[in-house]
Design an enzyme around this catalytic site. Structure first.
Site, mmCIF file in Angstrom:
data_model
loop_
_atom_site.group_PDB
_atom_site.id
_atom_site.type_symbol
_atom_site.label_atom_id
_atom_site.label_comp_id
_atom_site.label_asym_id
_atom_site.label_seq_id
_atom_site.Cartn_x
_atom_site.Cartn_y
_atom_site.Cartn_z
ATOM 1 N N GLY A 198 6.960 -5.709 -6.588
ATOM 2 C CA GLY A 198 5.859 -4.544 -6.431
ATOM 3 C C GLY A 198 5.262 -3.674 -8.437
ATOM 4 N N GLY A 234 2.569 -5.443 -8.931
ATOM 5 C CA GLY A 234 1.195 -5.496 -8.793
ATOM 6 C C GLY A 234 1.158 -3.871 -7.882
ATOM 7 N N ASP A 235 1.486 -3.607 -7.406
ATOM 8 C CA ASP A 235 1.115 -2.397 -6.380
ATOM 9 C C ASP A 235 2.047 -1.026 -7.743
ATOM 10 O OD1 ASP A 235 1.351 -3.482 -4.916
ATOM 11 O OD2 ASP A 235 3.287 -3.314 -4.070
ATOM 12 N N GLU A 266 0.758 -1.130 -0.145
ATOM 13 C CA GLU A 266 -0.310 0.319 -0.004
ATOM 14 C C GLU A 266 0.457 1.410 0.309
ATOM 15 O OE1 GLU A 266 0.204 -3.041 2.001
ATOM 16 O OE2 GLU A 266 -2.247 -3.187 2.193
ATOM 17 N N ARG A 320 7.818 -9.477 10.574
ATOM 18 C CA ARG A 320 7.623 -8.588 10.801
ATOM 19 C C ARG A 320 6.457 -8.933 11.248
ATOM 20 N NH1 ARG A 320 3.737 -8.959 4.910
ATOM 21 N NH2 ARG A 320 3.623 -6.599 5.604
#
Ligand code: KDG
Length: 319
Positions: free
Chosen positions: A256, A258-259, A30, A102
């Site tokens: 990245g 697709g983003d 995002e 994460r």
């Protein structure tokens, strides 16, 4: 809204245990979208959390340098900034593997209470993805609160299914967690692989599968975009299907892409350009970011898009 992490991108192929040098980037689906739309002239802000640490500072520094509004970033002094590694070409040649560290990161501790109504004043579009819904329960509820505020205020919701198999254990879990966003988003991005995961079977006819997906899960969707990597993309606007071939480039790092596609598509959408052009811009941006390591660095501005379309990567390289 989503997690921005530090990406350690392997400089060679092979198992990480033998990799000594990594390139450090900031990344996260995002956040990549927020940077991308800003490069195309659309103001953006990120709703996220980072640790009060050097990596958090690194993320803030880059977002600010890119002109992304960071006023909604929570700085958490009890949890670290998330990180992940990219392993290349092992065990599957030509393939990248993403390895996350994460689980206990600051973003996972963002709660409903952190999401305030005033964050959403003056915004036209809210975007998040299935990654954010696949992390902690806390952050999933925080996303749902953001969704509720958007719906109350008639803010367009854009959603990328972004299914990460390392974060979602089953089809059932994916459907349960993604459902509120699938049901309420006006713009939905997905891919063939994500549809296969959701339906639990291989897809032969993408169009038919997409129509089934719309009917069963996406009752308020006005634009559905299907990204198929080198096989192009297609979009449905409730009336017609639009199609776009992909541009052929030398791929260095596909993470990245697709983003970048989402960002360029959304920037065009917000500029009220026609859907065919949105698909084309998405394809250019998606292709360009794969030409360098890192998720967003090669994301184009208007000028670079024109240069790309007029230059050596022009029409003759369309697949
Ligand atoms: O889309 C690119 C992202 O997948 C990558 O940057 C890592 O955000 C990421 C994630 O959660 O997988």
């Amino acid at each position: 809204m989503g997690e921005i992490m530090i990406q350690f991108n392997s400089t060679i192929t092979g198992p990480l245990r033998h990799v000594n040098y990594f390139e450090k980037h900031i990344a996260g689906s995002e956040g990549n979208v927020a940077i991308g739309v800003k490069r195309l002239g659309i103001d953006s802000a990120v709703l996220t959390a980072v640790g009060e640490d050097e990596f958090g500072k690194n993320i803030l520094m880059i977002l600010k340098a890119e002109g992304v509004n960071t006023s909604l970033v929570k700085i958490d002094d009890s949890h670290p900034t998330g990180i992940y590694f990219i392993q290349r070409g092992y065990p599957i040649p030509e393939h990248v593997e993403v390895i996350y560290y994460r689980k206990d990161s600051a973003f996972n501790y963002l709660t409903e209470e952190d999401i305030k109504g005033e964050f959403f004043e003056d915004i036209n579009l809210f975007h998040t993805s299935g990654i954010s819904l696949s992390l902690s329960e806390k952050v999933r509820k925080a996303c749902e609160r953001a969704l509720g505020i958007c719906l109350d205020n008639e803010i367009t919701v854009s959603f990328d299914t972004n299914i990460r198999r390392k974060l979602l254990k089953s089809r059932k879990e994916a459907i349960e967690k993604l459902k509120p966003f699938l049901e309420n988003s006006r713009i939905i991005f997905t891919g063939k692989g994500d549809l296969e995961f959701i339906f639990g079977s291989e897809i032969e006819n993408v169009e038919k599968a997409a129509e089934k997906f719309l009917k069963e899960y996406c009752k308020n969707c006005e634009i559905l975009v299907i990204k198929m990597g080198a096989n192009g993309s297609m979009a449905w606007n409730g009336k017609n299907w639009y199609r776009q071939s992909s541009f052929k480039v030398n791929v260095v790092d596909e993470v990245g892409a697709g983003d970048a596609f989402d960002a360029a598509f959304l920037a065009c959408y917000l500029k009220e350009e026609d859907i065919q052009n949105c698909l084309k811009m998405g394809s250019v941006a998606g292709a360009l970011v794969t030409t360098t390591r890192g998720d967003y660095e090669a994301f184009p501005g208007e000028e670079e898009i024109h240069a790309f379309l007029n230059g050596v990567h022009g029409k003759e390289h369309l697949r």
